[in-house]
Enzyme design. Sequence first.
Site, PDB file in Angstrom:
ATOM      1  N   SER A 150     -21.486  -9.398   6.162  1.00 32.42           N
ATOM      2  CA  SER A 150     -21.467 -10.478   5.185  1.00 32.42           C
ATOM      3  C   SER A 150     -21.836  -9.908   3.826  1.00 32.42           C
ATOM      4  O   SER A 150     -22.587  -8.928   3.732  1.00 32.42           O
ATOM      5  CB  SER A 150     -22.469 -11.574   5.559  1.00 32.42           C
ATOM      6  OG  SER A 150     -22.660 -12.496   4.484  1.00 32.42           O
ATOM      7  N   TYR A 162     -31.161 -13.334   7.491  1.00 28.59           N
ATOM      8  CA  TYR A 162     -29.713 -13.122   7.530  1.00 28.59           C
ATOM      9  C   TYR A 162     -29.328 -11.928   6.661  1.00 28.59           C
ATOM     10  O   TYR A 162     -28.541 -11.077   7.081  1.00 28.59           O
ATOM     11  CB  TYR A 162     -28.999 -14.389   7.055  1.00 28.59           C
ATOM     12  CG  TYR A 162     -27.489 -14.339   7.195  1.00 28.59           C
ATOM     13  CD1 TYR A 162     -26.901 -14.490   8.443  1.00 28.59           C
ATOM     14  CD2 TYR A 162     -26.672 -14.158   6.090  1.00 28.59           C
ATOM     15  CE1 TYR A 162     -25.519 -14.454   8.587  1.00 28.59           C
ATOM     16  CE2 TYR A 162     -25.297 -14.114   6.219  1.00 28.59           C
ATOM     17  CZ  TYR A 162     -24.725 -14.270   7.472  1.00 28.59           C
ATOM     18  OH  TYR A 162     -23.357 -14.226   7.611  1.00 28.59           O
TER      19      TYR A 162
END
Length: 265
Positions: A150, A162
């Site tokens: 990501s 994350y």
Amino acid sequence: MTGRLQGKTAAIVGAGQRAGEGLGNGRAMALLFAREGARLLCVDRNLASAEETVALIAEEGGNAHAFEADITDEAQCAGIVAEAVASLGRLDILVNNVGIVEGDGDVDVLEAASFDRILSINLKGMWMTIKHALPVMRAQGGGSVVNISSLAGVARNGLVAYEMSKAGVNKLTETTAAGNARHMIRCNAIMPGLLDTPVGQAGTGTHGLSREEARARRNAVVPLGRKMGDAWDTAYAALYLASDEARFVTGVILPVDGGIWVRAS
């Protein structure tokens, strides 16, 4: 061009998708790989969702079957590879498309239990799946691993676990590539930016907004056409990296983000 994966076998981990509007990355990759000739093992912890993906592939005449696995359990990660070999005969391509953000937050509010769960799923599970795929790929003389990372791995978005997990995925990709080039195993990653997918629709900065308001806000951030990408953008990048067209490409962390990272850097 058709048949770019003809004769190849692939396991796509995270081939189902979450509820929401539109198509997710895992399902899009599975559909595209099947259209290009690959025989697939569609893996998801939600077996029903994986089976939905398989049904869509079957409707188009493709070859796939579903397999249930939880990648936080190493035995189940090993089971993915064993099932691929048993059902497909070999494992040419492994795609890791798993990631969660639930319970995440900034440095001062994130709870330890949420941190552990996010890192376990997003990073540790990916490592364990690759770990068990490598001996098979080495024995057969090569293979391709594609990890879905990501843009959060290199850019702040206020979700610290994350961000850390995806930064770890990038490093895992580079380390795997460096250590396995002599075995003709390539390992690359894709860093999607803002995408109009079920997961993307629940992204940061959208709380309290309608779906269309959130979509407009996210579109405005994208330099390339002021419009988010979608799951097909991830899928076509993965198709290239998985295919023999990328036979001389390994250790690459590829942004698929409409120019957000270029502008920020």
